[in-house]
Design a protein around this motif. Structure first.
Motif, PDB file in Angstrom:
ATOM      1  N   GLN A   1      10.698  -5.027  -9.542  1.00  0.00           N
ATOM      2  CA  GLN A   1      11.839  -3.702  -8.857  1.00  0.00           C
ATOM      3  C   GLN A   1      12.194  -3.698  -7.277  1.00  0.00           C
ATOM      4  OE1 GLN A   1      14.262  -2.146 -12.410  1.00  0.00           O
ATOM      5  NE2 GLN A   1      12.831  -3.535 -13.781  1.00  0.00           N
ATOM      6  N   VAL A   2      11.821  -3.306  -6.734  1.00  0.00           N
ATOM      7  CA  VAL A   2      11.906  -2.949  -5.178  1.00  0.00           C
ATOM      8  C   VAL A   2      11.207  -3.864  -4.668  1.00  0.00           C
ATOM      9  CG1 VAL A   2      10.822  -1.844  -3.646  1.00  0.00           C
ATOM     10  CG2 VAL A   2      10.786  -0.246  -6.023  1.00  0.00           C
ATOM     11  N   SER A   3      10.242  -4.913  -5.138  1.00  0.00           N
ATOM     12  CA  SER A   3      10.079  -5.794  -4.266  1.00  0.00           C
ATOM     13  C   SER A   3      10.993  -6.722  -4.287  1.00  0.00           C
ATOM     14  CB  SER A   3       9.122  -6.338  -4.469  1.00  0.00           C
ATOM     15  OG  SER A   3       7.919  -5.585  -4.834  1.00  0.00           O
TER      16      SER A   3
ATOM     17  N   ILE B   1      12.330   2.241  -1.709  1.00  0.00           N
ATOM     18  CA  ILE B   1      12.222   1.750   0.165  1.00  0.00           C
ATOM     19  C   ILE B   1      12.296   2.581   1.219  1.00  0.00           C
ATOM     20  CG2 ILE B   1      13.565  -0.520   0.909  1.00  0.00           C
ATOM     21  CD1 ILE B   1      14.047  -1.858  -1.320  1.00  0.00           C
ATOM     22  N   TYR B   2      13.980   3.188   0.532  1.00  0.00           N
ATOM     23  CA  TYR B   2      13.973   3.798   2.052  1.00  0.00           C
ATOM     24  C   TYR B   2      12.464   4.982   2.775  1.00  0.00           C
ATOM     25  CZ  TYR B   2      15.747   7.672   5.178  1.00  0.00           C
ATOM     26  OH  TYR B   2      15.696   8.575   6.270  1.00  0.00           O
ATOM     27  N   LYS B   3      11.986   5.511   1.052  1.00  0.00           N
ATOM     28  CA  LYS B   3      10.516   5.846   1.667  1.00  0.00           C
ATOM     29  C   LYS B   3       9.256   5.280   1.887  1.00  0.00           C
ATOM     30  CE  LYS B   3      11.110   9.120  -1.751  1.00  0.00           C
ATOM     31  NZ  LYS B   3      10.502   9.579  -3.287  1.00  0.00           N
ATOM     32  N   ILE B   4       9.609   3.828   1.414  1.00  0.00           N
ATOM     33  CA  ILE B   4       8.351   3.624   2.456  1.00  0.00           C
ATOM     34  C   ILE B   4       8.297   2.672   3.232  1.00  0.00           C
ATOM     35  CG2 ILE B   4       7.702   0.723   1.903  1.00  0.00           C
ATOM     36  CD1 ILE B   4       8.203   1.125  -1.122  1.00  0.00           C
ATOM     37  N   ASP B   5       9.678   2.525   3.650  1.00  0.00           N
ATOM     38  CA  ASP B   5      10.147   3.052   5.002  1.00  0.00           C
ATOM     39  C   ASP B   5      10.088   3.498   6.429  1.00  0.00           C
ATOM     40  OD1 ASP B   5      11.300  -0.258   4.894  1.00  0.00           O
ATOM     41  OD2 ASP B   5      13.098   0.093   4.849  1.00  0.00           O
TER      42      ASP B   5
ATOM     43  N   GLN C   1       0.520  -0.726   0.090  1.00  0.00           N
ATOM     44  CA  GLN C   1       0.136   0.228   0.138  1.00  0.00           C
ATOM     45  C   GLN C   1       0.976   1.396  -0.278  1.00  0.00           C
ATOM     46  OE1 GLN C   1      -2.659  -0.564   3.258  1.00  0.00           O
ATOM     47  NE2 GLN C   1      -3.932  -1.439   2.240  1.00  0.00           N
ATOM     48  N   ASN C   2       1.770   1.503   1.322  1.00  0.00           N
ATOM     49  CA  ASN C   2       2.433   2.185   0.798  1.00  0.00           C
ATOM     50  C   ASN C   2       3.476   2.536  -0.259  1.00  0.00           C
ATOM     51  OD1 ASN C   2       1.913   3.188   3.855  1.00  0.00           O
ATOM     52  ND2 ASN C   2       3.933   2.434   4.718  1.00  0.00           N
ATOM     53  N   LEU C   3       4.118   1.567  -1.593  1.00  0.00           N
ATOM     54  CA  LEU C   3       4.379   1.593  -1.949  1.00  0.00           C
ATOM     55  C   LEU C   3       3.545   1.979  -3.450  1.00  0.00           C
ATOM     56  CD1 LEU C   3       6.594   0.735  -4.498  1.00  0.00           C
ATOM     57  CD2 LEU C   3       6.228  -0.840  -4.413  1.00  0.00           C
ATOM     58  N   CYS C   4       2.264   1.394  -3.223  1.00  0.00           N
ATOM     59  CA  CYS C   4       1.246   1.679  -4.307  1.00  0.00           C
ATOM     60  C   CYS C   4       0.600   3.704  -4.171  1.00  0.00           C
ATOM     61  CB  CYS C   4       0.536   1.709  -4.399  1.00  0.00           C
ATOM     62  SG  CYS C   4       0.378  -0.581  -5.266  1.00  0.00           S
TER      63      CYS C   4
END
Length: 158
Positions: free
Chosen positions: A35-37, A129-133, A10-13
């Motif tokens: 690719q992020v996954s 990934i940093y933004k998602i975390d 959800q955060n990635l989307c």
């Protein structure tokens, strides 16, 4: 998909929808999610398929790219169809993670393997990934073509 995985997607989307152009970008967005996954150690294939939308008594179909994880759809580019179909834009959600709405159905045609995908720079992927975390939920609202065109274009992040 457990709650931690669902929150990650959800955060990635939400990041994809709020930061990057979605109009005519389903291939790029799907490659980005894949690719992020992959960098996070999660296998989320990039799929080319058909998006079916029930509109009144008719079923419309659109060529569309999306991702699949454990049999569930992850689609951060579906709202691009709302921008093109203003008469029924309310039928398209901003993104889909997990259970799609009853009036929407996905059909798989083929997987797009990593060798055939647009490749993103690894530093760019790590930044996502940093933004998602560190993501704090924001209220993402529906937008129009002009607002979408002001967002970053994923072609620049090769």
């Amino acid at each position: 998909m457990n709650s931690e995985e669902k929150k990650f997607f959800q955060n990635l989307c939400e990041i994809c929808v709020s930061d990057y152009q979605v109009l005519n970008s389903s291939d790029l967005v799907s490659a980005l999610i894949s690719q992020v996954s992959r960098l996070k150690g999660i296998d989320v294939p990039f799929i080319r398929g058909i998006l079916y939308v029930q509109i009144k008594n008719r079923r419309r179909n659109y060529a569309h790219s999306f991702n699949i994880y454990k049999g569930q759809v992850i689609d951060a580019a579906i709202y691009g169809h709302a921008l093109l179909n203003k008469n029924f834009q309310e039928l398209f959600p901003l993104y889909v993670v997990g259970n799609e709405p009853e009036h929407i159905e996905y059909s798989v045609i083929s997987e797009v393997y990593l060798d055939a995908q647009f490749k993103f720079n690894e530093d760019f992927l790590r930044n996502i990934i940093y933004k998602i975390d560190n993501y704090r939920a924001t209220n993402i609202k529906r937008f129009n073509e002009i607002e979408d065109s002001r967002k970053k274009n994923l072609f620049y992040y090769k």
